[in-house]
Design an enzyme around this catalytic site. Structure first.
Site, short mmCIF file in Angstrom:
data_model
loop_
_atom_site.label_atom_id
_atom_site.label_comp_id
_atom_site.label_asym_id
_atom_site.label_seq_id
_atom_site.Cartn_x
_atom_site.Cartn_y
_atom_site.Cartn_z
N GLY A 116 0.84 -1.19 0.00
CA GLY A 116 0.00 0.00 0.00
C GLY A 116 0.87 1.24 0.00
N ASP A 117 0.25 2.39 0.23
CA ASP A 117 1.01 3.64 0.14
C ASP A 117 2.10 3.73 1.20
OD1 ASP A 117 -0.78 3.89 2.23
OD2 ASP A 117 -1.65 5.79 1.57
N ASP A 142 -8.37 -1.29 1.07
CA ASP A 142 -8.92 0.05 1.27
C ASP A 142 -9.10 0.81 -0.04
OD1 ASP A 142 -8.49 -0.62 3.96
OD2 ASP A 142 -6.51 0.30 3.93
N ARG A 177 -35.34 -6.06 12.81
CA ARG A 177 -34.19 -5.44 13.48
C ARG A 177 -33.48 -4.44 12.57
NH1 ARG A 177 -31.99 -11.19 15.77
NH2 ARG A 177 -33.12 -11.20 17.75
N HIS A 284 -11.19 -9.21 9.85
CA HIS A 284 -10.22 -9.79 8.92
C HIS A 284 -10.82 -10.81 7.95
CE1 HIS A 284 -7.47 -7.82 11.64
NE2 HIS A 284 -6.52 -8.00 10.75
#
Length: 360
Positions: A116-117, A142, A177, A284
């Site tokens: 990632g970044d 993400d 619900r 996860h």
């Protein structure tokens, strides 16, 4: 870069579906079409710190099973900044030179870093310092790496969250619900927004769009008035309380991580509407499992493109998906342009057009 060259590949940061298909594509293209040796670096940069470096030779005959395998066969880590690495005596030590030395001791001509970044920023800094030939591949559930429309792992995570909403729909309706599904995404709301639309959520809360509980509860009341006594809410982990406070949980080693906003939203809805609420936190589960067909395709295209960049001598580049094809951009540019949800973008407009409440 001709025959008899040696390249390394490592996976860094959080795991996700699609990492193994990248490794498979790199090995197929590098070994099969360029006749290069490929070394898999174990446990990301920690494998290059170890003496001798932890690496395994990868051959075409060993990697076909990787196409449908989740996680990463090489292992990964998202702990321990190499420039301030925690030592057994409690001190922090700059171990970047150890990584550079490990690269050279393996006789590598280039390194493919999948991350990632944050991981790519660290790898780029090390590569600049040591004169290493680096090519980056973006991966993150993400989907927040800049200048690429998609990163590896995102599609699978969205599929899992969508399936969760599909399943929760029936139990919510059966018991009248309000069910809140909390999903990952770090500071970006891409997973919540995409899965919320695909899974028929009634309310989507993301960090990029401030919400008011009054608006959320009003939407639930309107549904109740129309005879719809159940509701599906999907919320991204980085959404704050109405007062703007992030909701976090203390981890085993004193580390603070996002988590718990689903329970906060549930208790507030119950208090203001009287509705019975339940919370599901996917956690996860979104990272694991068999990669989707889209993630396999993207991983394969990225792996082949990364090898071609090395063959062309184009380093300090990250492969990206833009306009329905693979391209590349400087890693520094990709890191600089953080990609969150655009509040006036297509997906937000789509959600609003479907009558989904975004809380604002």
């Amino acid at each position: 870069m001709g025959a008899n060259k040696r390249i390394g590949i490592l996976t860094s940061g959080g795991d996700c579906a699609g990492l193994n298909p990248v490794i498979r594509a790199v090995v197929h293209h590098a070994r099969g079409n360029y006749n290069w040796d490929v070394l898999g670096i174990c446990q990301a940069t920690q494998g290059l710190m170890t003496r001798p470096p932890q690496a395994i030779e990868l051959d075409i005959h060993d990697i076909d099973r990787l196409l449908t395998l989740g996680g990463t066969m090489l292992g990964t880590t998202n702990k321990g900044d190499p420039f301030a690495f925690p030592m057994p005596d409690g001190t922090l030590q700059d171990r970047s030179d150890d990584i550079i030395e490990g690269y050279h001791s393996l006789g590598l001509d280039a390194l493919i870093g999948i991350g990632g970044d944050g991981s790519l920023a660290i790898l780029r800094r090390i590569a600049e310092q040591g004169g290493l030939n680096l090519v980056g591949i973006p991966k993150t559930i993400d989907n927040d790496v800049g200048l690429t429309e998609n990163s590896i792992g995102f599609d699978t995570a969205v599929n899992i969250a969508t399936e969760a909403l599909d399943r929760l729909h029936f139990t919510a309706a059966s018991h009248n619900r309000v069910i809140i599904l909390e999903v990952m995404g770090r500071d970006a709301g891409h997973i919540a927004l995409s899965a919320g639309i695909a899974g028929g959520a009634d309310i989507i809360l993301i960090p990029e769009i401030p919400y008011k509980l009054e608006n959320v509860c009003r939407h639930i009341k309107k549904r109740q008035d129309r005879g719809k006594h159940f509701c599906l809410v999907i919320v991204s982990e980085a959404v704050c309380t109405e007062g703007g406070e992030p909701v976090t949980q203390m981890q085993q080693f004193g580390e603070c991580r996002l988590g718990g906003i689903g329970q906060y939203i549930a208790s507030q809805i119950a208090e203001y509407t009287g509705a019975e609420t339940r919370v599901t936190v996917l956690g996860h589960v979104q990272r694991g499992g068999i990669p989707s067909s889209s993630d396999r395709l993207l991983a394969s295209a990225f792996g082949v493109a990364a090898v071609d960049l090395i063959a062309q001598g184009k380093f300090d580049q990250m492969v990206v998906w833009q306009n329905r094809q693979v391209s590349s951009v400087p890693i520094a540019e990709a890191i600089k342009h953080y990609r969150n949800v655009e509040a006036d973008g297509t997906m937000v407009k789509t959600a609003r057009g479907l009558g989904i409440c975004l809380g604002d």
